[in-house]
Design a protein around this motif. Structure first.
Motif, mmCIF file in Angstrom:
data_model
loop_
_atom_site.group_PDB
_atom_site.id
_atom_site.type_symbol
_atom_site.label_atom_id
_atom_site.label_comp_id
_atom_site.label_asym_id
_atom_site.label_seq_id
_atom_site.Cartn_x
_atom_site.Cartn_y
_atom_site.Cartn_z
ATOM 1 N N VAL A 59 30.854 21.413 54.940
ATOM 2 C CA VAL A 59 30.977 20.026 54.496
ATOM 3 C C VAL A 59 31.405 19.135 55.661
ATOM 4 C CG1 VAL A 59 32.218 18.454 52.955
ATOM 5 C CG2 VAL A 59 31.484 20.690 52.109
ATOM 6 N N ALA A 60 32.308 19.646 56.488
ATOM 7 C CA ALA A 60 32.743 18.886 57.666
ATOM 8 C C ALA A 60 31.567 18.638 58.606
ATOM 9 C CB ALA A 60 33.861 19.632 58.382
ATOM 10 N N LEU A 61 30.738 19.666 58.791
ATOM 11 C CA LEU A 61 29.549 19.514 59.640
ATOM 12 C C LEU A 61 28.615 18.459 59.061
ATOM 13 C CD1 LEU A 61 27.688 20.470 61.944
ATOM 14 C CD2 LEU A 61 26.809 22.223 60.384
ATOM 15 N N ALA A 62 28.444 18.485 57.737
ATOM 16 C CA ALA A 62 27.582 17.499 57.097
ATOM 17 C C ALA A 62 28.110 16.089 57.326
ATOM 18 C CB ALA A 62 27.488 17.792 55.593
ATOM 19 N N ARG A 63 29.421 15.923 57.205
ATOM 20 C CA ARG A 63 30.014 14.599 57.427
ATOM 21 C C ARG A 63 29.784 14.124 58.855
ATOM 22 N NH1 ARG A 63 33.660 12.021 54.631
ATOM 23 N NH2 ARG A 63 34.838 11.511 56.528
ATOM 24 N N ALA A 83 22.421 17.590 49.495
ATOM 25 C CA ALA A 83 21.668 18.613 50.215
ATOM 26 C C ALA A 83 21.556 19.894 49.390
ATOM 27 C CB ALA A 83 22.338 18.904 51.554
ATOM 28 N N LEU A 84 22.671 20.322 48.796
ATOM 29 C CA LEU A 84 22.638 21.546 48.001
ATOM 30 C C LEU A 84 21.846 21.336 46.716
ATOM 31 C CD1 LEU A 84 23.436 24.442 47.523
ATOM 32 C CD2 LEU A 84 25.652 23.652 46.656
ATOM 33 N N ARG A 85 22.000 20.174 46.091
ATOM 34 C CA ARG A 85 21.239 19.885 44.876
ATOM 35 C C ARG A 85 19.736 19.906 45.182
ATOM 36 N NH1 ARG A 85 22.997 18.261 40.119
ATOM 37 N NH2 ARG A 85 25.103 17.976 40.931
ATOM 38 N N GLY A 86 19.345 19.373 46.344
ATOM 39 C CA GLY A 86 17.939 19.401 46.738
ATOM 40 C C GLY A 86 17.445 20.819 46.952
ATOM 41 N N ALA A 87 18.303 21.670 47.539
ATOM 42 C CA ALA A 87 17.923 23.072 47.752
ATOM 43 C C ALA A 87 17.725 23.791 46.430
ATOM 44 C CB ALA A 87 18.992 23.779 48.587
ATOM 45 N N VAL A 88 18.595 23.509 45.450
ATOM 46 C CA VAL A 88 18.450 24.122 44.129
ATOM 47 C C VAL A 88 17.155 23.653 43.468
ATOM 48 C CG1 VAL A 88 19.432 24.308 41.812
ATOM 49 C CG2 VAL A 88 20.936 24.393 43.808
#
Length: 233
Positions: free
Chosen positions: A203-207, A216-221
């Motif tokens: 999450v820190a990397l994403a920020r 991002a995770l919802r899109g992957a699902v």
């Protein structure tokens, strides 16, 4: 039931309660559900958990009361619907008429497989709205937080794969379909605390990169469920 009479009186005489609708109650249902989760996870005293359960029950009774006013259904119908569903889905415990079988499996895997088979039979039954081919991801609640949604999607797909192939431990095929690969530098995580730290790092990397980790995770699902749906034809 005393509670039903109290809610009926409130819907009749309390202007605020009378204005409640299915839609306006959604925020309260979500809030009360999370408060119950928090009470359980924090191991609060039984009386606090009882109080939070009461708040969740209030939401059910209010929704049933609103439906009854429109002639749709009432609380007794909701309870009967749940009773029928529990008998229908738990066919490792109940016969079709609701009587106890008398001999019950001890294996959790067998119980889960029985539940999934009953659920699949409902969706594949002729004349049902959902129709022919069973899609294990079709009824996923899309408003779940992304991590919960991902876990449920992978779990359902894994159980479906195990039922289809007769093989146990179907998590790996589901993971491959999701695009995951076991790389040499895959983090070696010993427990849930380390997993939590690793997720926080992601999450820190994403920020840092201006990405939305939830999206991002919802899109992957979504991509994963689309892949499963295409595979089912």
């Amino acid at each position: 039931m005393r509670l039903l009479g109290i809610i009926d009186a409130l819907r009749t005489h309390c202007a605020w309660t009378r204005r409640l609708t299915h839609a306006s109650l959604v925020e309260y249902l979500v809030e009360e559900s999370y408060e119950l989760v928090e009470a359980i996870e924090d191991a609060r005293p039984p009386e606090e958990i009882r109080g939070e359960l009461a708040d969740v029950l209030l939401q059910v009774v209010l929704h049933a009361s609103i439906a009854a006013e429109h002639g749709s259904f009432d609380f007794a119908d909701v309870a009967e619907e749940l009773s029928d569903k529990m008998v229908r889905r738990n066919r490792h415990i109940f016969a079709a008429d609701g009587s106890l079988l008398g001999d019950y499996p001890d294996s959790i895997e067998e119980i889960v497989a029985s539940w999934d088979a009953a659920k699949r039979a409902e969706r594949e039954a002729p004349g049902t709205a959902e129709g022919s081919a069973f899609n294990p991801l079709q009824s996923l609640p899309r408003h779940l937080p992304a991590l919960s949604l991902a876990d449920k999607a992978l779990g359902r797909a894994a159980r479906w794969e195990a039922a289809r192939t007769g093989a146990g431990g179907a998590g790996a095929p589901a993971r491959r379909r999701a695009g995951g690969r076991v790389e040499p530098d895959e983090p070696q995580l010993a427990d849930e605390d380390q997993l939590g730290d690793h997720l926080l790092e992601l999450v820190a990397l994403a920020r840092e990169r201006g990405w939305d980790a939830e999206r991002a995770l919802r899109g992957a699902v979504t991509r994963f469920t689309d892949d499963v749906t295409r595979a089912l034809g």
